[in-house]
Every structure is written in C-alpha cells, then in structure tokens.
Scaffold this motif. Structure first.
Motif, short mmCIF file in Angstrom:
data_model
loop_
_atom_site.label_atom_id
_atom_site.label_comp_id
_atom_site.label_asym_id
_atom_site.label_seq_id
_atom_site.Cartn_x
_atom_site.Cartn_y
_atom_site.Cartn_z
N ILE A 66 0.81 -1.30 -0.13
CA ILE A 66 0.05 0.20 0.02
C ILE A 66 0.94 1.06 0.04
O ILE A 66 0.55 2.33 -0.66
N SER A 67 1.89 1.39 0.82
CA SER A 67 2.82 2.37 0.88
C SER A 67 3.44 2.82 -0.48
O SER A 67 3.47 3.86 -0.87
N HIS A 68 4.04 1.54 -1.32
CA HIS A 68 4.27 1.86 -2.59
C HIS A 68 3.40 2.34 -3.27
O HIS A 68 3.59 3.10 -4.50
N LEU A 69 2.23 1.83 -3.55
CA LEU A 69 0.92 2.23 -4.35
C LEU A 69 0.58 3.73 -4.01
O LEU A 69 0.47 4.45 -5.13
N ARG A 70 0.64 4.04 -2.80
CA ARG A 70 0.44 5.71 -2.71
C ARG A 70 1.54 6.33 -3.16
O ARG A 70 1.15 7.49 -3.50
N ARG A 71 2.75 6.23 -3.34
CA ARG A 71 3.85 6.83 -3.91
C ARG A 71 3.64 6.93 -5.39
O ARG A 71 3.77 8.01 -5.92
N ALA A 72 2.88 5.68 -5.72
CA ALA A 72 3.02 5.74 -7.18
C ALA A 72 1.60 6.50 -7.80
O ALA A 72 1.32 7.15 -8.82
N PHE A 73 0.65 6.52 -7.03
CA PHE A 73 -0.72 6.89 -7.22
C PHE A 73 -1.03 7.93 -5.93
O PHE A 73 -2.37 7.49 -5.44
N PRO A 74 -0.62 9.12 -5.80
CA PRO A 74 -0.76 9.75 -4.46
C PRO A 74 -2.25 10.29 -4.59
O PRO A 74 -2.89 10.55 -5.48
N GLY A 75 -2.96 10.15 -3.31
CA GLY A 75 -4.14 10.64 -3.05
C GLY A 75 -5.30 9.54 -3.26
O GLY A 75 -6.31 9.90 -3.33
N MET A 76 -4.78 8.61 -4.01
CA MET A 76 -5.90 7.34 -4.46
C MET A 76 -6.45 6.53 -3.51
O MET A 76 -7.60 5.97 -3.42
N ILE A 77 -5.67 6.06 -2.45
CA ILE A 77 -5.83 5.04 -1.53
C ILE A 77 -6.08 5.48 -0.39
O ILE A 77 -5.11 6.21 0.31
N SER A 78 -7.30 5.16 0.27
CA SER A 78 -7.88 5.80 1.66
C SER A 78 -7.59 4.45 2.59
O SER A 78 -7.98 3.48 2.46
N THR A 79 -7.11 4.74 4.03
CA THR A 79 -7.15 3.68 4.91
C THR A 79 -8.60 3.66 5.50
O THR A 79 -9.16 4.80 5.81
N THR A 80 -9.31 2.56 5.79
CA THR A 80 -10.55 2.42 6.72
C THR A 80 -10.42 1.93 7.84
O THR A 80 -9.17 1.21 8.17
N SER A 81 -11.27 1.63 8.57
CA SER A 81 -11.19 0.82 10.00
C SER A 81 -10.56 -0.55 9.52
O SER A 81 -9.81 -1.26 10.68
N GLY A 82 -11.05 -1.28 8.77
CA GLY A 82 -10.83 -2.70 8.38
C GLY A 82 -9.68 -2.81 7.49
O GLY A 82 -9.38 -3.96 7.23
N GLY A 83 -9.50 -2.08 6.52
CA GLY A 83 -8.52 -2.20 5.27
C GLY A 83 -8.20 -0.90 4.40
O GLY A 83 -7.96 -0.05 5.08
N TYR A 84 -8.60 -1.11 3.20
CA TYR A 84 -8.28 0.08 2.23
C TYR A 84 -9.51 0.21 1.47
O TYR A 84 -10.13 -0.74 1.10
N LEU A 85 -9.46 1.58 0.64
CA LEU A 85 -10.41 1.66 -0.44
C LEU A 85 -9.80 2.64 -1.53
O LEU A 85 -8.98 3.37 -1.20
N ALA A 86 -10.19 2.32 -2.81
CA ALA A 86 -9.41 3.16 -3.78
C ALA A 86 -10.52 4.32 -4.24
O ALA A 86 -11.66 3.92 -4.70
N GLU A 87 -10.13 5.47 -4.19
CA GLU A 87 -11.07 6.42 -4.60
C GLU A 87 -10.61 6.95 -6.10
O GLU A 87 -9.80 7.83 -6.51
N VAL A 88 -11.27 6.36 -6.90
CA VAL A 88 -11.01 6.43 -8.49
C VAL A 88 -12.36 6.35 -9.18
O VAL A 88 -13.52 5.72 -8.66
N THR A 89 -12.62 7.25 -10.27
CA THR A 89 -13.85 7.32 -10.92
C THR A 89 -13.89 6.02 -11.51
O THR A 89 -13.17 5.26 -12.26
N PRO A 90 -14.83 5.07 -11.51
CA PRO A 90 -15.21 3.98 -12.09
C PRO A 90 -15.04 3.79 -13.74
O PRO A 90 -14.26 3.05 -14.26
N ASP A 91 -15.28 4.92 -14.48
CA ASP A 91 -15.11 4.99 -15.57
C ASP A 91 -13.45 5.02 -16.23
O ASP A 91 -13.32 4.85 -17.21
N HIS A 92 -12.65 5.08 -15.11
CA HIS A 92 -11.16 5.19 -15.41
C HIS A 92 -10.76 3.69 -15.14
O HIS A 92 -9.40 3.54 -15.14
N VAL A 93 -11.71 2.82 -15.04
CA VAL A 93 -11.22 1.58 -14.78
C VAL A 93 -11.84 0.52 -15.81
O VAL A 93 -13.10 0.74 -15.92
N ASP A 94 -11.10 -0.34 -16.53
CA ASP A 94 -11.72 -1.04 -17.86
C ASP A 94 -12.73 -2.08 -17.22
O ASP A 94 -13.82 -1.89 -18.08
#
Length: 996
Positions: A66-94
C-alpha cells in the motif's frame, strides 16, 4: 489516469504505460480497483494473496505494498477501519467501463446494442489478474469476471445474428470457441453462425467436436438446446426452409402484452425505526441514476428484511410506473424448497404478460427474454427470501431504470455493482415506538421501564417484538411486567414468542436446518461460550480445532446471519439465537460436550490473560507454570497488544472468573482476577475491579485457600484506594501482608508493601510511605528487577515533589529514564516524564515544563489515570505562566477524564488545582465553590494533605467571598496538618495567617 483489470493489472496516463510494481503490488491494486469506493479488508487481501496459508508477516507485507502504491498514485488510496479503499472514478477502470457499456446495450436498439457490446468487449486484454494472486482470488474474483465476459460475448453474438451479421459472428467466435471448448452456450451460437453463413458441413462438424469432447471429458451429452439445433440442421435442406436460430431477433417483443401491475404485499401500518436505512433505500430508488440498480438487504430471521423492502417499495411506487413485482424465492421457508431460477423467471415473465406457451425452456433463454422484456421499462422488483447467488443472478434485470431489492439471510457474495445493507436489531427507542404503534402510547408509557426490559430480553429482534405486541393486543389485561416474568423463564421463552403463524424459534430453526453437520456443531458449541463475544482463537478453543478451520465455520455462520461479526475476527450471538443454540445443544450435542468446550475456552482465556498481564507490569504472583500451555492461545508480542486484548475481553474476563468460581477452580479464579486488576485500574473500571476480586475472594474463602485470599485482598485494597476509601484499603492490605508473611511469600509481601505505600501517600502519611517505597526499592535492586526498581524510583520522585524537593524529584525521574527504553519500563518512563514536567514547574522552568508535560499528555493518551494527572499538571504550569484560559481547560479535561473513567482517586486534587487557578484569575465565586467541593471530598476520604491544600486556598480568598473568621479557622487547620506532615506548605499557611 486509467487502469486495467481485465488482463494483466496495468495503469496508463495519456497513453503512456505506468509502472505498477511486482506481483503482490499488482494484486493489491487490482483488488482495490474491482470495488472502487468500497472497503477491501485486510482479510480479503490476505486471502487474495495467499489463500489459506498466509505468512505471519502478511499484514506488514500488505502495508508495504500500500505504501508503494500511494507513492505511485498519490491521493488514491484511503485507509479504513478494516482495510483500504481506492478513490477512483469507475469509468477510469476498464472493468467498470465494460459493465457500463454492457448495461447501456441492454436497453438499446439492436444496432446501438451491438456497437456498445463491441466497445465493451474491447476492454478485455486477457485473463484478469494474470500472473498474480492465489487460488482463492481466482475462484472468488477472476472466475466471476470471466463469466461476465462470456455472457457479454453471448449477448454480442445473439445481437449480431439478430441483425443478420452471421459472418462477423463466425470470425469473432472461432478463436473463442477454441479457448472455451466446453462452454455450450458459446458453441450453440458459433454453430448457429456457421449454419446461417452457409457453412452447414462446418456447423455439423463443430457440433460433433463439442459432443465428443463433452463425452470424453465429462461423460455427458450436449444440452437439449444444442441437440435440438443439431437435429434442426440435419433436417433442413436449405437455411431458408428452416430459419436457423439467430436469423431474426431471438425474442421478438410484442409491445401489447406487457402488463403493468403492483404485486407488493400489504404495507405494515405500525412500521417503526430503520429511518436511515429506509431513507437510503428510497434514495437509491429515486436518485435519477439510470443504471440497473440492485440492493441486497441481509439479516437474521425475524430482523425485518421483508418489512423494510415492502415499506420502501410502497414509498417508491410513483417512481416505477411500469410496475412493482414481488416474488418469494422460498430460501428459508418451512416445508418449501427454494424456488429454482427457471421457475422464478417463469413466474416473473408470466407476471408481466408473456404467455406460458412462449416461455423458453432453458434458464439462459428465459433470463435473456426477461432482460429483453424489461428494456425501456421503469420497474421495481423485490426478490424476497433469496437463498444464494446462483438463485438470483439469472433473475436480475439489466435494463436502465430498474431497481431490484433482494432480501436474504446469506451474504450473496459475487453480486457486483450492488448496495449491501445489513440489518441490525432495533434500538430501544425504535422498539418502544413499534410497541407504542401497536399497543398505544399510553400503555407503553405507563410501564416504560418494564417495556424496556422486555425489549432487552427480545434483543431488539423485530419479529419477537411483534409477537409480544400481538399477544398483548389480544390480552389487554397483560402488563409488561407480566410479559417480562413469562419471558424470563428460559424453558418457556420460545413458547411465549409465537402467535398466529409468527414463530421466532421456527424462524431461527430454518437457518439452523440449512447448515451442514460441521456448521451445526459449531453453532451449538458457540451457545456454550463464556461472556457475550468470542475472538477467533477463543472460538478455536471452544470448537477444539485449529484457528484456520474454525474461521471457515464461523464465516459460514456469519454468511447465513446466525452469527454476528461486530469487528474483524470477533463474534457474538444475538440473545435469542444464543438461547436457541443452548436449548438445541442440550439435545443435539453429546453429553458433556458443551461443558468440555466451556472449560477449553476458560483455559484459553487464562493462558492469554496471564501473558497479557506479564506484559503490563511487574507482578507479585506471576503466571502459573502451565499458563502457556493452550494450543489456541493468541500470541501477544508487546504491551500495546496486551492492552488491546484486555480492552476487547474485559467484560468476558469477569465472566470467566465467575465460571471458575462456580466450578470451584479456586486457583484459576484468583489467578484470573490477579491477572486483570492492573488493566481494570488503568482503565478506571472500578466496578469490574472490585467485583472480580470479591468473586475470587469468596471462592478462596470457600475452599480455604490462604494464598488466594491474600492475593485478592491486595486487589481489593488497590480497588478501595483508587475509589478513595483509604482506611478500608489500609486494613485489607495489612491483612494481606500478614497472611503472606505466614506463608513465607516474600514476593507477595513486597507487593503488599508497595501498595501500602500508595495508600499512605494518599492519606498524607508520608513517613510511612517513604519507608514502604524504600523497602520495595531495596528488594528490587537486590534481585535485579529493573521493572520494579523503575516503578519505585518513580514513586519516590512523586513523593519528593510533595515534600517540596523538586530537584531530588527531577534527579530520581532522570534515573528512571536512564534505566533504558525496555518496553516493560514504558509505564514507569511515562510516570517519570510527568514528574520531570512537574519538577520543572516547581523550579520555575515553565518553557521546559510545557514541553515535558505536553509530551506526557501525548504519551498518556488513552490511559485514564496517567492522562488525567498529565492534563492537571499542565494546567498548573499554565497557571503559573499566566495562561489562565488554557489552565482552566486542562483542569476541566482532567475532571472529565476522571468522571468518564470512574476513577475518583484524584478528583479532590484536581478540584483544588482548578479552584486555585480560578482564584489566580480573580474568579473568586467560582474559586470558592470549587475549593469547597474539593475540601469536602478530600475530608470524606481522609485525604488530609489535599484537604489542607484546599483549606489553604480557601483561607487566602479575599474577604468579599470568604468571611475573615472562617478564613482564619481554615488557615489554622491547614497549618496544623502541614506541620504534622512536615510539608513546606506550612510556611505559606503561616504567611497567610498574618494577613487575615
């Protein structure tokens, strides 16, 4: 920035490929992108990477990725109480572009639909997650995604054939038919396309290939549709004589036979509670979103799933002008088998007007006809009582503007693009509202407290409450007190909870009957748990299996809503479900099996509690020799993990002491009570501290255990001291010391001596306090016990401050800090840091004091006793620096912490300091009121030093608020105490008397 999931995990920016790391990093990124905006838990990520064999460092490995991914894609990954979530517009994912385009095709005309499906299929670049992940990832994520692809391929081919573009279909399907040699639907379309293209011989040859392969590899014949197609080709001289399947639209719609209808059951007029959930459902249905929306409502039997779905349906009728359909799938219905998907589709198609003789035979074709029939319609569908993903998936509409509500006791894992709502039990206020709606507000208001007790017995389960209300409605002379008495009898509780076809026990039993033998045994043994919750390792002990095996069974029970998981790997049974489990266990478990399970669980608690207690601080009576013997024990590595374990299990541990006491396992009872006392004290759980010691004391006295009696007397003495009852504490500790001397227990005597020093300090008997502390310190140094040495040097530092010797206090605290940073010394180092700040305050080094005390506040956060002292001391420093508002704020925070924790040992001292601060700010009325409270509290508790400080501060108030004669009396009283105790405040009292 765009991301690829439908093939190797990839990322692009402006057409340029971006690095996404190694296999594990790609797997984690892909898992987050499959569900953008939704939490992916640690447990899910671990299973995706390692299936059922994760390394001990699994969480750390994921955190690194997760740390590596946050450096590669700043601001995209948030920490939750039990894990993580990606904040990305769905239409930007195939994947989500693919799904959107496929949905658009579902409601479009054939030409447009073909174009949309072509565009959707272009999103695919291979097998999702190729080269990464585990077998679990393949079956839980990749395989369902591939099914979506083949469904889209079939839709594209059907559309192409309907438009007469068979040659295109042949070209497209040829490599796919080779790639999927056993997928009969694809081969049906491929053979149809060959035939319609004039390639009759090739079509027959293709049929023979799949027939042979099915026979050789699976030992089965082709499905009836494929066999019928083969017969049709054989009998046709030309394609014109017998138009092959696909030459015209597969399911031509006759617009005149669509029937608009409302099948919703009667709305319940006394609906109560669930306001947020209802608003959410209505919001989903009326949002104006043109997607085909799906919402799953899960919960245990009787939790009100159907009720809220129907209520939401009635509130949204005007938003679905083309109809509201309701179908019971009989997933959990007595004496009925779950409705299969073909029958469900048939019922729904007939409901909207499709004649029975036009219904296709296969599920796939019925599903396709259902989707085609709803194209362009705004329809609400409620699929009630669903049993599984397989049952509902073919039934889900794909048309824009449709909303499907699914009620189920299962989690229906696998449904994508879905809202999930898990129904908890009704709150007490909502339950009172329900009862009032049925029985009338006056009847409930007259017996509000008794009604609340009935609600608690029912655990807030809506079905149980409705049964109670129904019985009381037909028996107007019944009171809630009467109902409470009837329900309190365990043997008749379920008999009371049935009326007019509504039966709580039967509702739970339907879920129980759906379990396999292993799940049934696990469910019944969970009814034997001690306390209200159990973690994974405790459940493993209860079930007598390895944690990994237990986890599978527990998750299965969570999946059918017989077990709740309020936190990760923490489980509980709803009260009535627990009653059912215990009742059924008496007949379905072997004799003695439940008792043996409870003893395994109690021993597991004992083992972990002893390890946790060792991590919290030095112990006079440490772990027994066999305390580490539990094969189910969770490993605790440091103090933080020990505190977290006690935090989670503090109430259950008290029940374990009850269990051991009832079993007359006297040594286990007092050892468990001794293991938990320090945690209860630190958290201010005075009630639990006292009652746990009292229970262990009674057990020790009953069995004549002198050591057990002595150890629990120490625990009770500590509890009495922290509650401000010093004389009682002194008596208990002196008796304990005498008993331990008789037993020759030197370590135990030293422990009693250390706690006597604490009591003497609070009573202002400083000479005796010094003697106690020095005796314990000498013992600690002689036996090389650094942990005990640090604690006693810290206590001496506090005493030196009280005696007006701040330089010696500072020196002693620095000696504590010099003992090292061993984690076991953390508590003493925290205390020493606090004294450093207080000593610098006394020496006039206010800037140094601020720095030290702020750090002490930060270090003590969450540890109520130390935290309130740190805030109060910072308030004193701020007062001396003239920062009055900040000082008042810190004192008040300290008081709030004392009140919140229930720890009353310092409130007189804090009130005294707050009153002194008010006086420094010339807020004399507030000062007088606060100091009077402090003096009264301290006097009642025999805190002579604090009482004298409060009297001194009161006597120094101006004559406008303090009568001079009373002031003189207060000052003389304070002077007498200070002189007797040999404290420096005596000089201040003399000086104040001269000015009265």
């Amino acid at each position: 920035m765009d991301f690829g999931v439908l093939g190797p995990i990839a990322a692009w920016s402006e057409g340029r490929s971006l690095p996404v790391g190694g296999p594990r990093q790609r797997c984690v990124l892909g898992a987050l992108l499959v569900q953008p905006g939704r939490e992916v838990t640690f447990d899910q990520l671990i299973s995706y990477l390692w299936s059922d064999d994760p390394p001990r460092t699994a969480r750390s490995v994921i955190q690194v990725q997760i740390s590596h991914l946050r450096r590669a894609f700043p601001g995209m990954i948030s920490t939750t109480s039990g894990g993580y979530l990606a904040e990305v517009t769905p239409d930007h994912v195939d994947l989500h572009r693919f799904r959107r385009l496929r949905e658009e095709a579902g409601s479009a005309e054939p030409e447009v639909a073909l174009a949309r499906l072509s565009e959707a299929l272009e999103c695919w670049r291979g097998v999702p997650f190729s080269g990464v992940g585990s077998e679990h990832l393949y079956y839980s994520v990749v395989s369902p995604l591939m099914e979506e692809r083949w469904a889209a391929v079939a839709e594209w081919a059907s559309c192409a054939l309907a438009l007469g573009r068979a040659s295109e279909a042949v070209s497209y399907l040829t490599p796919i038919a080779r790639e999927e040699p056993l997928r009969e639907r694809i081969h049906h379309l491929f053979i149809t396309a060959l035939w319609h293209s004039g390639e009759r011989a090739a079509a027959l040859s293709a049929y023979e290939e799949i027939r042979s392969r099915l026979a050789e590899e699976l030992g089965v014949d082709p499905d009836p549709d494929l066999s019928a197609l083969h017969t049709q080709i054989l009998r046709a001289d030309t394609s014109e004589k017998t138009p092959p399947k696909g030459t015209t639209p597969l399911f031509p719609m006759r617009k005149d036979y669509f029937v608009v209808r409302n099948d919703l059951p009667r709305d319940i007029p006394d609906f109560a509670g669930r306001v947020e959930t209802l608003n959410h459902l209505v919001g989903v249905g009326t949002s104006g979103d043109d997607r085909a929306r799906v919402c799953v409502i899960s919960g245990s039997g009787g939790s009100g799933k159907t009720t809220i779905a129907v209520r939401a349906g009635h509130e949204m009728v005007s938003h679905f002008p083309d109809g509201q359909l309701f179908i019971d799938l009989y997933g959990y219905t007595a004496e009925k088998k779950p409705l299969d998907e073909g029958a469900a589709l048939g019922a729904l198609l007939r409901a909207v007007g499709v004649p029975s003789d036009e219904l296709p035979d296969s599920v796939d074709e019925r599903s396709a006809l259902w989707r085609a029939t709803l194209r362009g319609k705004r329809l609400l569908v409620i699929l009630d009582n669903a049993a599984s993903y397989a049952q509902v998936n073919p039934v889900l509409p794909s048309a824009e503007g449709t909303l499907t509500l699914i009620t189920t006791r299962n989690d229906l894992a696998g449904l994508s693009a879905t809202d999930y709502i898990s129904l908890s039990m009704l709150s007490e206020e909502s339950a009172l509202e329900l009862l009032a709606n049925v029985l009338g507000e006056d009847r409930v208001a007259r017996e509000r407290e008794q009604a609340l007790r009935v609600i608690r017995i029912c655990g807030g389960l809506p079905l149980a409450l409705r049964v109670v209300a129904g019985r009381m409605l037909s028996r107007p002379k019944w009171s809630f007190g009467h109902v409470e008495r009837r329900l309190s009898e365990q043997s008749r509780r379920f008999r009371e909870l049935q009326v007019d076809g509504q039966n709580v026990e039967a509702a739970i039993d339907l879920s129980y009957q759906s379990l396999n033998p292993g799940q049934r045994r696990a469910f019944l043994l969970l009814g034997a748990l001690i306390g209200t919750t159990v973690d994974l390792h405790g459940a493993a002990a209860l079930l007598d299996m390895e944690p990994e095996e237990a986890d599978d069974l527990l998750q299965g029970l969570v999946g059918v809503c017989l077990l709740e998981e309020p936190d990760g790997d923490v489980y509980r049974l709803h009260d009535l479900i627990g009653d059912f489990s215990r009742h059924r266990g008496r007949t379905d478990l072997r004799p003695g099996e439940a008792d043996a399970a409870r003893m395994r669980l109690a021993n597991q608690y004992m083992s972990v509690a002893q390890r946790a207690a060792d991590l919290l601080g030095p112990r006079g009576h440490g772990s027994p020799d066999d305390a580490g013997g539990s094969r189910y024990r969770a490993e605790l590595l440091d103090r933080a993990e020990a505190e977290a374990w006690f935090d989670l299990h503090q109430d259950n541990v008290a029940d374990v002491i009850d269990f051991f006491s009832a079993e007359e396992s006297v040594e286990e009872a007092w050892r468990m009570a001794d293991a938990v006392w320090r945690f209860y004290a630190q958290r201010g759980r005075m009630g639990l501290l006292l009652t746990s010691q009292e229970k262990a004391l009674r057990a020790s006295e009953k069995r004549g255990s002198q050591r057990g009696r002595a150890v629990t007397l120490i625990g009770m003495g500590i509890a009495q001291c922290l509650s401000g009852r010093f004389e009682s504490a002194l008596s208990l500790l002196l008796e304990a010391r005498s008993l331990l001397a008789g037993l020759g227990d030197e370590r135990g005597m030293i422990r009693a001596l250390a706690n006597l020093g604490m009591v003497y300090e609070r009573m202002g008997r400083f000479r005796e306090c010094v003697e106690c502390i020095e005796g314990v310190l000498s013992y600690a140094v002689s036996c090389g016990d650094k942990q005990l040495e640090a604690m006693q040097r810290g206590n001496l530092a506090v005493l030196y401050l009280t005696l007006g010797r701040p330089r010696e206090a500072l020196e002693m605290s620095e000696r504590v800090l010099a003992l090292g940073s061993d984690e076991r010394l953390e508590n003493s180092r925290m205390q020493a840091g606090l004294v450093v700040g207080e000593a610098k305050t006394a020496l006039g080094d206010l800037e140094g004091a601020y720095t030290a005390l702020r750090f002490a506040v930060e270090m003590a956060e969450g540890k109520s006793l130390k935290e309130m002292y740190a805030h109060n001391s910072l308030g004193v420093a701020y007062r001396l620096g003239g920062r009055i508002n900040e000082a008042v704020s810190e004192h008040r925070t300290a008081l709030e912490l004392a009140d919140k924790s229930g720890n009353r040992s310092a409130d007189a001292e804090i009130l005294t300091d707050l009153g002194t601060t008010y006086a420094a700010a010339s807020r004399y009325e507030e000062a007088a009121e606060t100091l009077e409270r402090a003096r009264t509290t301290a006097t009642e508790r025999d805190e002579r030093y604090i009482a004298a400080r409060a009297s001194l501060a009161l006597g120094r108030l101006p004559a406008s608020v303090m009568d001079p004669e009373r002031a003189r009396g207060l000052l003389e009283e304070a002077l007498g105490t200070f002189e007797e105790l040999g404290l420096p405040e005596a000089d201040r009292a003399r000086a104040a008397l001269k000015n009265v």
